[in-house]
Write a protein that holds these residues in place. Structure first.
Motif, PDB file in Angstrom:
ATOM      1  N   ASN A  14      31.795  -2.686 -43.178  1.00 15.38           N
ATOM      2  CA  ASN A  14      30.697  -2.151 -43.993  1.00 15.38           C
ATOM      3  C   ASN A  14      29.764  -3.223 -44.543  1.00 15.38           C
ATOM      4  O   ASN A  14      28.768  -2.904 -45.172  1.00 15.38           O
ATOM      5  N   THR A  15      30.068  -4.506 -44.288  1.00 10.60           N
ATOM      6  CA  THR A  15      29.231  -5.585 -44.810  1.00 10.60           C
ATOM      7  C   THR A  15      29.018  -6.657 -43.748  1.00 10.60           C
ATOM      8  O   THR A  15      29.964  -7.058 -43.063  1.00 10.60           O
ATOM      9  N   TYR A  16      27.766  -7.113 -43.627  1.00  6.25           N
ATOM     10  CA  TYR A  16      27.396  -8.196 -42.721  1.00  6.25           C
ATOM     11  C   TYR A  16      26.582  -9.202 -43.522  1.00  6.25           C
ATOM     12  O   TYR A  16      25.667  -8.822 -44.255  1.00  6.25           O
ATOM     13  N   THR A  17      26.911 -10.487 -43.412  1.00  6.10           N
ATOM     14  CA  THR A  17      26.214 -11.512 -44.178  1.00  6.10           C
ATOM     15  C   THR A  17      25.328 -12.367 -43.279  1.00  6.10           C
ATOM     16  O   THR A  17      25.515 -12.405 -42.057  1.00  6.10           O
ATOM     17  N   SER A  18      24.382 -13.081 -43.885  1.00  6.96           N
ATOM     18  CA  SER A  18      23.432 -13.899 -43.122  1.00  6.96           C
ATOM     19  C   SER A  18      24.101 -15.059 -42.374  1.00  6.96           C
ATOM     20  O   SER A  18      23.534 -15.587 -41.431  1.00  6.96           O
ATOM     21  N   ASP A  19      25.320 -15.431 -42.780  1.00  6.36           N
ATOM     22  CA  ASP A  19      26.044 -16.480 -42.047  1.00  6.36           C
ATOM     23  C   ASP A  19      26.994 -15.885 -40.999  1.00  6.36           C
ATOM     24  O   ASP A  19      27.950 -16.493 -40.582  1.00  6.36           O
ATOM     25  N   LYS A  20      26.706 -14.645 -40.594  1.00  4.33           N
ATOM     26  CA  LYS A  20      27.417 -13.931 -39.532  1.00  4.33           C
ATOM     27  C   LYS A  20      28.858 -13.585 -39.883  1.00  4.33           C
ATOM     28  O   LYS A  20      29.727 -13.512 -39.016  1.00  4.33           O
ATOM     29  N   GLY A  21      29.115 -13.344 -41.162  1.00  2.00           N
ATOM     30  CA  GLY A  21      30.433 -12.898 -41.603  1.00  2.00           C
ATOM     31  C   GLY A  21      30.483 -11.379 -41.719  1.00  2.00           C
ATOM     32  O   GLY A  21      29.469 -10.731 -41.974  1.00  2.00           O
ATOM     33  N   TYR A  22      31.672 -10.829 -41.512  1.00  2.00           N
ATOM     34  CA  TYR A  22      31.878  -9.378 -41.625  1.00  2.00           C
ATOM     35  C   TYR A  22      32.980  -9.125 -42.638  1.00  2.00           C
ATOM     36  O   TYR A  22      33.971  -9.836 -42.703  1.00  2.00           O
ATOM     37  N   GLY A  23      32.811  -8.079 -43.434  1.00  2.00           N
ATOM     38  CA  GLY A  23      33.816  -7.714 -44.433  1.00  2.00           C
ATOM     39  C   GLY A  23      33.916  -6.212 -44.570  1.00  2.00           C
ATOM     40  O   GLY A  23      33.081  -5.467 -44.075  1.00  2.00           O
ATOM     41  N   GLY A  24      34.916  -5.769 -45.296  1.00  4.55           N
ATOM     42  CA  GLY A  24      35.100  -4.343 -45.552  1.00  4.55           C
ATOM     43  C   GLY A  24      35.547  -3.573 -44.324  1.00  4.55           C
ATOM     44  O   GLY A  24      34.850  -2.684 -43.852  1.00  4.55           O
ATOM     45  N   LEU A  25      36.716  -3.896 -43.798  1.00  2.00           N
ATOM     46  CA  LEU A  25      37.228  -3.265 -42.583  1.00  2.00           C
ATOM     47  C   LEU A  25      37.725  -1.852 -42.849  1.00  2.00           C
ATOM     48  O   LEU A  25      38.475  -1.615 -43.784  1.00  2.00           O
ATOM     49  N   ASP A  26      37.300  -0.909 -42.006  1.00  2.00           N
ATOM     50  CA  ASP A  26      37.895   0.426 -41.915  1.00  2.00           C
ATOM     51  C   ASP A  26      38.452   0.557 -40.507  1.00  2.00           C
ATOM     52  O   ASP A  26      37.693   0.516 -39.537  1.00  2.00           O
ATOM     53  N   LEU A  27      39.759   0.671 -40.376  1.00  2.00           N
ATOM     54  CA  LEU A  27      40.402   0.935 -39.102  1.00  2.00           C
ATOM     55  C   LEU A  27      40.797   2.400 -39.126  1.00  2.00           C
ATOM     56  O   LEU A  27      41.603   2.811 -39.958  1.00  2.00           O
ATOM     57  N   ILE A  28      40.191   3.193 -38.244  1.00  2.00           N
ATOM     58  CA  ILE A  28      40.392   4.641 -38.243  1.00  2.00           C
ATOM     59  C   ILE A  28      41.034   5.043 -36.925  1.00  2.00           C
ATOM     60  O   ILE A  28      40.530   4.709 -35.848  1.00  2.00           O
ATOM     61  N   LEU A  29      42.149   5.753 -37.006  1.00  2.00           N
ATOM     62  CA  LEU A  29      42.824   6.218 -35.798  1.00  2.00           C
ATOM     63  C   LEU A  29      41.987   7.287 -35.105  1.00  2.00           C
ATOM     64  O   LEU A  29      41.441   8.185 -35.756  1.00  2.00           O
ATOM     65  N   ARG A  30      41.858   7.170 -33.805  1.00  2.00           N
ATOM     66  CA  ARG A  30      41.030   8.103 -33.017  1.00  2.00           C
ATOM     67  C   ARG A  30      41.451   9.550 -33.209  1.00  2.00           C
ATOM     68  O   ARG A  30      40.606  10.444 -33.250  1.00  2.00           O
ATOM     69  N   ASN A  31      42.771   9.793 -33.300  1.00  2.00           N
ATOM     70  CA  ASN A  31      43.211  11.178 -33.421  1.00  2.00           C
ATOM     71  C   ASN A  31      42.900  11.787 -34.787  1.00  2.00           C
ATOM     72  O   ASN A  31      43.114  12.978 -34.985  1.00  2.00           O
ATOM     73  N   CYS A  32      42.362  11.003 -35.716  1.00  2.00           N
ATOM     74  CA  CYS A  32      41.924  11.512 -37.012  1.00  2.00           C
ATOM     75  C   CYS A  32      40.414  11.754 -37.061  1.00  2.00           C
ATOM     76  O   CYS A  32      39.920  12.368 -37.996  1.00  2.00           O
ATOM     77  N   ILE A  33      39.683  11.279 -36.056  1.00  2.00           N
ATOM     78  CA  ILE A  33      38.224  11.374 -36.064  1.00  2.00           C
ATOM     79  C   ILE A  33      37.762  12.779 -35.690  1.00  2.00           C
ATOM     80  O   ILE A  33      38.194  13.338 -34.685  1.00  2.00           O
TER      81      ILE A  33
END
Length: 83
Positions: A54-73
């Motif tokens: 859910n977050t992307y920074t100007s130094d190409k960092g990523y944060g705020g992981l959501d791992l969602i199981l396909r069978n729940c989508i």
């Protein structure tokens, strides 16, 4: 402005719930999963799961992981970013 190479998605999915309070068997039998809405950059997907950040920074960092199981989508939508 640096842009991420990953597309932005909203994912609607069923989530587990829990409760540590005392309940009757009748109350427990009425419990249902909740529907969740997650928005983030689609970093990875495979047969088992979808991974959003859910977050992307100007130094190409990523944060705020959501791992969602396909069978729940329930649904997934790619969002268009207007300049």
């Amino acid at each position: 402005m640096n842009k991420t190479p990953y597309p932005l998605y909203i994912v609607i999915w069923k989530d587990h719930t829990g409760d540590s309070s005392w309940k009757s068997a009748e109350e427990i039998s009425k419990e249902k999963p909740v529907t969740a809405h997650s928005i983030g950059y689609l970093i990875h997907q495979d047969k088992e799961s979808v991974k959003l950040s859910n977050t992307y920074t100007s130094d190409k960092g990523y944060g705020g992981l959501d791992l969602i199981l396909r069978n729940c989508i329930i649904e997934m939508y790619e969002l268009e970013i207007l300049d």
